[in-house]
Every structure is written in C-alpha cells, then in structure tokens.
Design an enzyme around this catalytic site. Sequence first.
Site, PDB file in Angstrom:
ATOM      1  NE  ARG A 147       2.198  -3.713   1.595  1.00  0.00           N
ATOM      2  CZ  ARG A 147       1.381  -2.939   2.269  1.00  0.00           C
ATOM      3  NH1 ARG A 147       0.174  -2.439   2.009  1.00  0.00           N
ATOM      4  NH2 ARG A 147       1.921  -2.593   3.559  1.00  0.00           N
ATOM      5  CE1 TYR A 159       1.647   0.797   2.527  1.00  0.00           C
ATOM      6  CE2 TYR A 159       0.568   1.817   4.443  1.00  0.00           C
ATOM      7  CZ  TYR A 159       0.859   0.991   3.683  1.00  0.00           C
ATOM      8  OH  TYR A 159      -0.173  -0.209   3.898  1.00  0.00           O
ATOM      9  CG  ASP A 212      -0.053   0.485  -0.790  1.00  0.00           C
ATOM     10  OD1 ASP A 212      -0.766   0.237  -0.139  1.00  0.00           O
ATOM     11  OD2 ASP A 212      -0.381   1.215  -1.765  1.00  0.00           O
ATOM     12  CG  HIS A 214      -0.428   4.470   0.846  1.00  0.00           C
ATOM     13  ND1 HIS A 214      -0.803   5.401   1.541  1.00  0.00           N
ATOM     14  CD2 HIS A 214      -0.896   3.397   1.348  1.00  0.00           C
ATOM     15  CE1 HIS A 214      -1.538   5.034   2.512  1.00  0.00           C
ATOM     16  NE2 HIS A 214      -1.636   3.786   2.480  1.00  0.00           N
ATOM     17  CD  GLU A 238      -2.669  -1.278  -2.373  1.00  0.00           C
ATOM     18  OE1 GLU A 238      -1.844  -2.392  -2.219  1.00  0.00           O
ATOM     19  OE2 GLU A 238      -3.152  -0.947  -1.661  1.00  0.00           O
ATOM     20  CD  GLU A 264      -5.851   1.028   0.433  1.00  0.00           C
ATOM     21  OE1 GLU A 264      -5.343  -0.070   0.296  1.00  0.00           O
ATOM     22  OE2 GLU A 264      -5.650   1.884   1.266  1.00  0.00           O
ATOM     23  NE  ARG A 285      -5.472  -2.589  -2.525  1.00  0.00           N
ATOM     24  CZ  ARG A 285      -5.367  -3.305  -1.557  1.00  0.00           C
ATOM     25  NH1 ARG A 285      -5.617  -4.570  -1.669  1.00  0.00           N
ATOM     26  NH2 ARG A 285      -5.231  -2.783  -0.364  1.00  0.00           N
ATOM     27  CD  GLU A 341      -3.940  -4.837   2.626  1.00  0.00           C
ATOM     28  OE1 GLU A 341      -5.041  -4.623   1.711  1.00  0.00           O
ATOM     29  OE2 GLU A 341      -3.226  -4.659   3.005  1.00  0.00           O
ATOM     30  CD1 TRP A 404       1.214   8.988   5.372  1.00  0.00           C
ATOM     31  CD2 TRP A 404      -0.520   7.802   4.949  1.00  0.00           C
ATOM     32  NE1 TRP A 404       1.429   7.876   5.849  1.00  0.00           N
ATOM     33  CE2 TRP A 404       0.622   7.038   5.728  1.00  0.00           C
ATOM     34  CE3 TRP A 404      -1.950   7.144   4.965  1.00  0.00           C
ATOM     35  CZ2 TRP A 404       0.098   5.817   6.490  1.00  0.00           C
ATOM     36  CZ3 TRP A 404      -2.101   6.356   5.705  1.00  0.00           C
ATOM     37  CH2 TRP A 404      -1.138   5.318   6.355  1.00  0.00           C
TER      38      TRP A 404
HETATM   39  C1  CS2 Z   1      -2.907   0.209   3.001  1.00  0.00           C
HETATM   40  C2  CS2 Z   1      -3.619   0.378   4.207  1.00  0.00           C
HETATM   41  O1  CS2 Z   1      -3.104  -1.996   3.194  1.00  0.00           O
HETATM   42  C3  CS2 Z   1      -2.942  -1.300   2.364  1.00  0.00           C
HETATM   43  O2  CS2 Z   1      -3.004  -1.452   1.242  1.00  0.00           O
HETATM   44  O3  CS2 Z   1      -3.054   1.328   1.954  1.00  0.00           O
HETATM   45  O4  CS2 Z   1      -2.558   0.011   5.136  1.00  0.00           O
HETATM   46  C4  CS2 Z   1      -4.014   1.869   4.539  1.00  0.00           C
HETATM   47  O5  CS2 Z   1      -2.896   2.506   4.663  1.00  0.00           O
HETATM   48  C5  CS2 Z   1      -4.677   1.831   5.668  1.00  0.00           C
HETATM   49  O6  CS2 Z   1      -5.942   0.934   5.579  1.00  0.00           O
HETATM   50  C6  CS2 Z   1      -5.592   3.197   6.114  1.00  0.00           C
HETATM   51  O7  CS2 Z   1      -6.437   3.281   7.293  1.00  0.00           O
HETATM   52 MG    MG Z   2      -3.166   0.382  -0.163  1.00  0.00          MG
END
Ligand code: CS2
Ligand code: MG
Length: 404
Positions: A147, A159, A212, A214, A238, A264, A285, A341, A404
């Site tokens: 990634r 991010y 990502d 995000h 993602e 996620e 995810r 991941e 975020w």
């Molecule tokens: C992210 C994470 O790993 C990922 O794909 O989206 O770093 C996410 O920001 C954190 O798990 C939040 O606690």
């Molecule tokens: Mg993520």
Amino acid sequence: MRITDVKVIVTAPGRNYVTLKISTDEGVVGWGDATLNGRELSVASYLTEHVAPLLVGRDPQRIEDIWQYLYRGAYWRRGPVTMTAIAAVDVALWDIKGKIAGLPVYQLLGGASRDGVMVYGHANGETVDDLLADVGRFLDLGYRAVRVQAAVPGLEKTYGMGGNSHGRTYEPADGDLPAEHAWETGPYLDFLPGLMAAVRERYGYGFHLLHDVHHRLTPIEAARLGKSLEPYRMFWIEDATPAEDQQAFRLIRQHTTTPLAVGEVFNSIWDCQQLISERLIDYIRTSVSHAGGITHLRRIFDHAHLHGVRTGSHGAGDLSPVSFAAALHVDLAVPNFGIQEYMGHLDPWQEVFKVGYTFENGLFHPGDAPGIGVDVDEEAAARYPYQRRYLPVNRLRDGSMHDW
Ligand code: CS2
Ligand code: MG
C-alpha cells in the site's frame, strides 16, 4: 465444561489494547481482542459490566448460542462497541474450542484452502523519492503487495504517514486530544496519478499496488480518482467515499474499473449487504475484531463469496496481535480470500503478546498450535498502563468538519 472467569486486560505496550481472557473449570483459557481505537474503555466497560456476568457458568463450547444470546439479548443491536465486545468473546471461545479439540482454529473452519496468507505492507514517504525507497524495502522483504501513501504537496498532513511494518509501525492515535488536520481534495486528486505512475515506472507491474483514500472523497470525486488510476492497475483503492451510503458506489462503478475495497469501519453484515449483493465492491474489509468475531465474519465472507467479492480484512496496528492471529486462521480457510492487511505492532508489544504466526516469502501462516496460537503475559501487561489517546479529526480549510 463451564466458564469460571471473564477478565478484561487493558494494557498499552506501544499503544492501548483491550484483551479478553475467558477461563474455564478445566483450566483451558481463551483470548480475544476487544480494542476499538480511541474508544477502548467503552468496550472494556461493556465487557466487564454487562457481558462478563452473563458468561460465568455457561458452557464455552456453545459458541453460536452465546453469540446469539449476546447479539439478540442486548436488545440494542450492532454498533462498533457492541460488536467489538461480542467479537472478543467469540474469538476467545473459538480459541478454547481449538484447544479442547487439539487443533488450530483454521482446521475447525474447513482446513487450509491455501499455503499461506498474502499480506500487504505499508510504504509511505514525505516525498515521492522517500516513498519509492520505502516501496523498495517492502519488495526486498518479499512482500507481494504494497500500500502506498505519500505526503500531498500543499497539505500539511494526510493519512498514513509515518512508520512502516518492519520497524516503526504507523499509529494515528497519538494525541491525548484529537489532533486537527486541514484537508483539501484538489491537491490530492491532482497528485495521486503522478505518484502511482512513479511507483509503476520504478518497480513495474509485478506486485500488487494498493492505496487508502480513507473516506475523504465524494462519490463523483472517487469516480474521478478511480478513472485516473486505471493505467496503474491498482489492486484496490480503499474507502474511496464514506460507505454508509452504500448506493453511492453505484455511481463510482459506472465510471471506473479500478477495484474498490471498503469495510474496516463496518461491524455487521447489514452495513455491507447491499454493497456485496449488487457487486458494488470487489473486497470486503470487515475484521474479526470489529465485526462480531469469527462467527459473524464467516457469514459476511460467505455472503461475499456468493457474489464474487473477496476478503481484504483490516489489520492495522490498533488491531492487536490476538486479532491478527485470529484473522490468519479465517484467511487461511475461506475460499474467497483476497488479501490481509498487516501493519505490524509497536514495540514492546512482544513483551505482552506471545504469538505463533510466521512470515515467509510474502505470506503469513497462523501456525498449528491448538486454538488461535497466542498467549498473553499478564504480569508484563500490568507494566503498561492505559493512556487516553484519540484519532485525529479533519477539517476543510474553511473549518468545516470533514472525514479523517
Ligand atoms: C487504516 C487504519 O489500516 C487502514 O486501512 O484505515 O490505519 C485506520 O486509520 C486505523 O485502524 C484507525 O484506528
Ligand atoms: Mg483503511
């Protein structure tokens, strides 16, 4: 067999974790991960105050019945706190089940469907050159998927910056109050295609390339990004847009063939049922520690399998080594595995969590110890007290709250 004790261990070796320990009258113990980044104590309290009294005296082998009891019996269903708590109980019970049977949990899930679990590393860099060097490090370590996240020219923060899985791990929850970042979409959309072009130009197409987003784009912006990245053959982008609005992905799908991954932040099948049924995504995810444990995750993954959607479970550093071990058992067994991941964990996690999983040639294996193959050093855990930490928040330049 009966459950005799349910203990919640809050510890912070490198970052905050919440771990559940279920003990039985035959001396068999099960472990589960109950960590919810930035809201850890809410799950700890849910387990201690409301779940533990319901478990003592029950037969730990009745995993499905206990799952249904905790899900339906609470009346108030779903949500990240409830489903993370249920997940921790569920994984601990599968751990016990494996130990009783003398088998690793993946054997109880139908046995291995593959030799190992492909993971992706987390390359990042403050400059394109730094990012390219980081990608090279992961490829040299044998990763088959990487990634990539990079600082965006013109944006102070974005991010995914900082750390990497082999060494410093990225941990976004680093403030005792939420850090406030400023976001602007334009520079990001303008920057990404050139970044991916640079990666492919340097390293070619012989590995999987992921990114990502995000949650930061509108659906049409996500469509634009997906279209602009098509020449670079992404494995996925993602969280291209906040996915509560499942129908929004119909718009993205109309414009781009770039594969999409979400999930996620989901905690039940109902969060993604339309996305999967309408084939609006390519990877789901959801994680073993936030989506109700092995019992519910299997239902989500089976629904995905019926619709040609593959798995791509969340595995950031805030999902504990207990969670990662459990995820590997599910990943090894499911027929529609996509990718897992792996962000690694911050030192000194190894002082507290003893694990049996191994990494070789880009693949993890959970090991063949009975259960999920982890142990927790409670004395070491007591040496690392909880410290309140928050994830950052994002605002647009005019001060409006953003994702975020
Ligand atoms: C992210 C994470 O790993 C990922 O794909 O989206 O770093 C996410 O920001 C954190 O798990 C939040 O606690
Ligand atoms: Mg993520």
